[in-house]
Design a protein around this motif. Sequence first.
Motif, PDB file in Angstrom:
ATOM      1  N   ARG A  10       0.825  -1.216   0.000  1.00 26.71           N
ATOM      2  CA  ARG A  10       0.000   0.000   0.000  1.00 26.71           C
ATOM      3  C   ARG A  10       0.855   1.260   0.000  1.00 26.71           C
ATOM      4  O   ARG A  10       2.016   1.276   0.433  1.00 26.71           O
ATOM      5  CB  ARG A  10      -0.997   0.015   1.142  1.00 26.71           C
ATOM      6  N   ALA A  12       0.235   5.060   1.462  1.00 25.76           N
ATOM      7  CA  ALA A  12      -0.730   5.681   2.382  1.00 25.76           C
ATOM      8  C   ALA A  12      -0.370   7.133   2.691  1.00 25.76           C
ATOM      9  O   ALA A  12       0.009   7.470   3.814  1.00 25.76           O
ATOM     10  CB  ALA A  12      -0.778   4.857   3.673  1.00 25.76           C
ATOM     11  N   PRO A  13      -0.473   8.010   1.696  1.00 26.21           N
ATOM     12  CA  PRO A  13      -0.061   9.394   1.927  1.00 26.21           C
ATOM     13  C   PRO A  13      -1.053  10.195   2.769  1.00 26.21           C
ATOM     14  O   PRO A  13      -2.244   9.886   2.790  1.00 26.21           O
ATOM     15  CB  PRO A  13      -0.013   9.975   0.507  1.00 26.21           C
ATOM     16  N   THR A  14      -0.524  11.180   3.464  1.00 17.80           N
ATOM     17  CA  THR A  14      -1.347  12.154   4.181  1.00 17.80           C
ATOM     18  C   THR A  14      -1.398  13.397   3.298  1.00 17.80           C
ATOM     19  O   THR A  14      -0.347  13.965   2.994  1.00 17.80           O
ATOM     20  CB  THR A  14      -0.688  12.498   5.540  1.00 17.80           C
ATOM     21  N   GLU A  46      -4.705   9.125   4.137  1.00 18.91           N
ATOM     22  CA  GLU A  46      -4.681   9.214   5.597  1.00 18.91           C
ATOM     23  C   GLU A  46      -5.000  10.648   6.026  1.00 18.91           C
ATOM     24  O   GLU A  46      -4.109  11.456   6.274  1.00 18.91           O
ATOM     25  CB  GLU A  46      -3.324   8.737   6.116  1.00 18.91           C
ATOM     26  N   PRO A 118       2.352  10.858  12.616  1.00 19.56           N
ATOM     27  CA  PRO A 118       3.379   9.862  12.808  1.00 19.56           C
ATOM     28  C   PRO A 118       4.747  10.378  12.407  1.00 19.56           C
ATOM     29  O   PRO A 118       5.701   9.629  12.444  1.00 19.56           O
ATOM     30  CB  PRO A 118       2.951   8.786  11.817  1.00 19.56           C
ATOM     31  N   ARG A 119       4.818  11.618  12.016  1.00 24.36           N
ATOM     32  CA  ARG A 119       6.025  12.085  11.348  1.00 24.36           C
ATOM     33  C   ARG A 119       7.255  12.177  12.223  1.00 24.36           C
ATOM     34  O   ARG A 119       8.365  12.150  11.731  1.00 24.36           O
ATOM     35  CB  ARG A 119       5.742  13.442  10.674  1.00 24.36           C
ATOM     36  N   TYR A 198      -3.427   8.090  14.544  1.00 25.66           N
ATOM     37  CA  TYR A 198      -2.685   7.492  13.430  1.00 25.66           C
ATOM     38  C   TYR A 198      -2.474   5.989  13.655  1.00 25.66           C
ATOM     39  O   TYR A 198      -2.759   5.172  12.778  1.00 25.66           O
ATOM     40  CB  TYR A 198      -1.341   8.231  13.277  1.00 25.66           C
ATOM     41  N   VAL A 202      -4.078   3.041  11.194  1.00 27.11           N
ATOM     42  CA  VAL A 202      -3.181   2.280  10.321  1.00 27.11           C
ATOM     43  C   VAL A 202      -3.391   0.773  10.493  1.00 27.11           C
ATOM     44  O   VAL A 202      -3.491   0.025   9.528  1.00 27.11           O
ATOM     45  CB  VAL A 202      -1.702   2.650  10.610  1.00 27.11           C
ATOM     46  N   ARG A 216       6.595   1.325   3.613  1.00 23.97           N
ATOM     47  CA  ARG A 216       6.612   2.710   4.070  1.00 23.97           C
ATOM     48  C   ARG A 216       8.029   3.116   4.436  1.00 23.97           C
ATOM     49  O   ARG A 216       8.937   2.284   4.509  1.00 23.97           O
ATOM     50  CB  ARG A 216       5.668   2.893   5.259  1.00 23.97           C
ATOM     51  N   LEU A 220       9.294   5.490   9.956  1.00 26.91           N
ATOM     52  CA  LEU A 220       8.163   4.980  10.733  1.00 26.91           C
ATOM     53  C   LEU A 220       8.481   3.671  11.464  1.00 26.91           C
ATOM     54  O   LEU A 220       7.616   3.113  12.136  1.00 26.91           O
ATOM     55  CB  LEU A 220       6.933   4.816   9.831  1.00 26.91           C
TER      56      LEU A 220
HETATM   57  N1  GLU Z   1       0.321   8.604   6.286  1.00 24.55           N
HETATM   58  C1  GLU Z   1       1.673   8.430   6.709  1.00 24.55           C
HETATM   59  C2  GLU Z   1       2.542   9.437   6.007  1.00 24.55           C
HETATM   60  O1  GLU Z   1       2.163  10.037   5.035  1.00 24.55           O
HETATM   61  C3  GLU Z   1       2.185   7.041   6.413  1.00 24.55           C
HETATM   62  C4  GLU Z   1       1.712   6.073   7.425  1.00 24.55           C
HETATM   63  C5  GLU Z   1       2.156   4.643   7.188  1.00 24.55           C
HETATM   64  O2  GLU Z   1       2.621   4.317   6.100  1.00 24.55           O
HETATM   65  O3  GLU Z   1       2.002   3.842   8.087  1.00 24.55           O
HETATM   66  O4  GLU Z   1       3.621   9.632   6.443  1.00 24.55           O
END
Ligand code: GLU
Length: 294
Positions: A10, A12-14, A46, A118-119, A198, A202, A216, A220
């Motif tokens: 996947r 999963a962008p914010t 996200e 989560p950054r 977050y 997730v 990812r 993270l």
């Molecule tokens: N949405 C998060 C981001 O853009 C990624 C979260 C993940 O991959 O678990 O940094």
Amino acid sequence: MSLRHPVVTRFAPTPSGELHVGHVFAAWRARQLADAHGGLCMLRIEDIDRERTRDPRWLASIYEDMQWLGIRFDGEVMVQSRRMGEYAAALEKLRRLGVLYPCFCSRADIRAEWAEMPRAPHAVRRMHYGGHCRGLSADQVAELMASGAPYAWRINMQYVEDMIGCPLWEDLRLGVRRCVPSECEDAVLARKDTPTSYHLAVVVDDAAQRVSLVTRGADLIECTPLQRALQVVLGLPMPLYAHHTLLRDASGKRLAKRDQACSVRSLRARGVSAQHVLTSVQRAVEQGGQWSGC
Ligand code: GLU
Ligand code: ZN
């Protein structure tokens, strides 16, 4: 441990800014790993933090830029802001299991911690929650709740460890790791106005999208033990992980959203071709993540 089939990865962008080359790499890598195993690559938006993701142009740019780059995704797009019911149900399950406790610490403290997720897991650790509210008695909790004091739900990681022990997780590149729940933060999993954080979203969504290979950025990795513990407590299947290198500029600094020159939009505006962006990203990866521009 082995890769569960079908392989589902996947991206999963914010949508909290323009898409940049770091995102391109994450998306490309997810697609590539799926293709290498004849699998699927899902897209998830996200956007639970409505404040950070308020500008609709950012979401639009994810779809447009990905299409321009020719990176496609399988199945339906999952949008977190439409799934609050699912997160509330998972939260309720955790509450019934007794692993959550209400935290009445100041809203400002919690909001600051929340904004870092989560950054910046490092920052969260620095602000390590002292566990103040973990020790409140049932009477104290009842009294505070009756007074209408606002609270957030935190997870008691020591209790989680007593319950599940120390589960393993595996990264394709880093190998097998052990999750020690009591070494994780008692993270906030929900606030009054948002039934999820977050971490919870997730874990719930990776299971709902049947993700078997979580792709990812390496930034993270520190979130993975907590998320692995949540999977076990919630009875969700275990994915494998593929944490990838982050792109860095010549001085070694991680490329960030604020580096406008690296946004896909500005590269397009300068007449750079999609193929050239992809080739440059791949070249950067071959050079240990060092980005030298398009
Ligand atoms: N949405 C998060 C981001 O853009 C990624 C979260 C993940 O991959 O678990 O940094
Ligand atoms: Zn507290």
